[in-house]
Scaffold this active site. Structure first.
Site, PDB file in Angstrom:
ATOM      1  N   HIS A  56       0.844  -1.201   0.000  1.00  0.00           N
ATOM      2  CA  HIS A  56       0.000   0.000   0.000  1.00  0.00           C
ATOM      3  C   HIS A  56       0.875   1.245   0.000  1.00  0.00           C
ATOM      4  O   HIS A  56       2.089   1.174   0.176  1.00  0.00           O
ATOM      5  CB  HIS A  56      -1.002  -0.008   1.151  1.00  0.00           C
ATOM      6  N   HIS A  58       1.302   3.989   1.902  1.00  0.00           N
ATOM      7  CA  HIS A  58       1.808   4.779   3.033  1.00  0.00           C
ATOM      8  C   HIS A  58       3.333   4.905   2.986  1.00  0.00           C
ATOM      9  O   HIS A  58       4.038   3.973   2.629  1.00  0.00           O
ATOM     10  CB  HIS A  58       1.380   4.137   4.364  1.00  0.00           C
ATOM     11  N   ASP A  60       5.624   4.899   5.152  1.00  0.00           N
ATOM     12  CA  ASP A  60       6.482   3.974   5.904  1.00  0.00           C
ATOM     13  C   ASP A  60       6.545   2.594   5.247  1.00  0.00           C
ATOM     14  O   ASP A  60       7.144   1.663   5.798  1.00  0.00           O
ATOM     15  CB  ASP A  60       6.038   3.874   7.379  1.00  0.00           C
ATOM     16  N   HIS A  61       5.939   2.446   4.057  1.00  0.00           N
ATOM     17  CA  HIS A  61       6.073   1.217   3.267  1.00  0.00           C
ATOM     18  C   HIS A  61       6.698   1.487   1.903  1.00  0.00           C
ATOM     19  O   HIS A  61       7.004   0.547   1.170  1.00  0.00           O
ATOM     20  CB  HIS A  61       4.707   0.541   3.089  1.00  0.00           C
ATOM     21  N   HIS A 110      -7.472  -0.632   5.276  1.00  0.00           N
ATOM     22  CA  HIS A 110      -6.429   0.245   5.823  1.00  0.00           C
ATOM     23  C   HIS A 110      -6.181   1.379   4.824  1.00  0.00           C
ATOM     24  O   HIS A 110      -6.195   2.549   5.177  1.00  0.00           O
ATOM     25  CB  HIS A 110      -5.171  -0.574   6.074  1.00  0.00           C
ATOM     26  N   ASP A 129      -0.216  -3.841   6.120  1.00  0.00           N
ATOM     27  CA  ASP A 129      -0.888  -3.351   7.327  1.00  0.00           C
ATOM     28  C   ASP A 129      -2.349  -3.781   7.389  1.00  0.00           C
ATOM     29  O   ASP A 129      -3.180  -3.096   8.004  1.00  0.00           O
ATOM     30  CB  ASP A 129      -0.808  -1.813   7.401  1.00  0.00           C
ATOM     31  N   HIS A 167       4.348  -4.466  10.754  1.00  0.00           N
ATOM     32  CA  HIS A 167       4.807  -3.829  11.998  1.00  0.00           C
ATOM     33  C   HIS A 167       4.961  -4.828  13.147  1.00  0.00           C
ATOM     34  O   HIS A 167       4.237  -5.820  13.217  1.00  0.00           O
ATOM     35  CB  HIS A 167       3.816  -2.754  12.466  1.00  0.00           C
TER      36      HIS A 167
HETATM   37 ZN    ZN Z   1      -0.024   1.726   6.460  1.00  0.00          ZN
END
Ligand code: ZN
Length: 251
Positions: A56, A58, A60-61, A110, A129, A167
């Site tokens: 996805h 985001h 942080d990915h 998400h 996530d 995570h």
């Molecule tokens: Zn995420």
């Protein structure tokens, strides 16, 4: 088995993971939170990066993608609903990492276009996530009903499927899960295992689908006793899921 994985922590609490096909030498990063730790993991194994499989959008990915792509000229695969200018994949598409084949499972909730990569033969699934060990992602861009349906799709994978998530949240997730099902023996067993792993400074994943089905409250919204204990006997499973998610948000 031709598939090998290398798991590592990056950013604050993100998991990075490499998937290597020893037959062809192909190596995929599942998401790329930041380039440095991916490079370090590649060097440690002496692997060459050929693919990045994105779950996805985001940051942080995806924060490490541009740097890794420039250096390795690797292919980047991403969910159709969230990608621009790179190969886009949909439900049921096949994605190859060397001789390894993943099926794309659309798991929105998400984010609106979130996908997971399931390697059936290797019994591995990379869920980003959407699903965490004993938890699940926050419902940010979708609805609780959508997220529940995504979790049900993942839950249908074989019990011995190994789950790699985005995570390290497992200990906090267990603290919350005990408020929903304090007497769940599978949850107690997972807690004991996680305490051992944490004491040894080991990651708590991959986890196994059979154990998640037995212990993760977010996969158990259609268990009548769970609904009843939340005062929602007879309610549709997605409503029970929404209540559990809401309680977790406030926990
Ligand atoms: Zn995420």
């Amino acid at each position: 088995m031709a598939a090998q994985t290398q798991l590592f922590l990056c950013l604050k609490d993100n998991f990075g993971v490499l998937l290597h096909d020893s037959e062809s030498g192909a190596t995929a990063a599942i998401d790329a939170p930041e380039a440095g730790p991916v490079e370090a993991a590649l060097r440690q194994q002496d692997w060459r990066l050929t693919d990045i499989l994105v779950t996805h959008h985001h940051h942080d990915h995806t924060g490490g993608i541009a740097e890794l792509k420039a250096r390795h000229r690797c292919r980047v695969v991403a969910p159709a609903a969230e990608a621009k200018g790179i190969p886009q994949v949909h439900e049921g598409d096949s994605v190859h990492v060397g001789a390894l084949t993943a099926r794309v499972i659309e798991t929105p909730g998400h984010t609106a276009g979130h996908i997971s990569y399931a390697f059936a033969r290797e019994k591995l699934v990379f869920v980003g996530d959407t699903l965490f060990s004993i938890g699940c992602g926050r419902v940010i861009e979708g609805t609780p009903e959508m997220m529940w349906e995504s979790l049900v799709k993942l839950r249908a994978l074989p019990d011995d499927t190994q789950i790699y998530c985005g995570h390290e949240y497992t200990q906090a997730n267990i603290r919350f899960a005990k408020t929903i099902e304090p007497a769940n023996a599978a949850l107690t067993a997972r807690e004991q295992e996680v305490l051992r792993l944490a004491a040894a400074r080991q990651p708590t994943i991959p986890s196994r689908m059979g154990e998640e089905k037995a212990a993760n409250p977010f996969l158990r919204a259609d268990v009548p006793e769970v609904a009843k204990s939340l005062g929602l006997a007879g309610a549709p499973a997605w409503q029970v899921f929404a209540e559990i998610r809401e309680r977790k948000n406030k926990f």
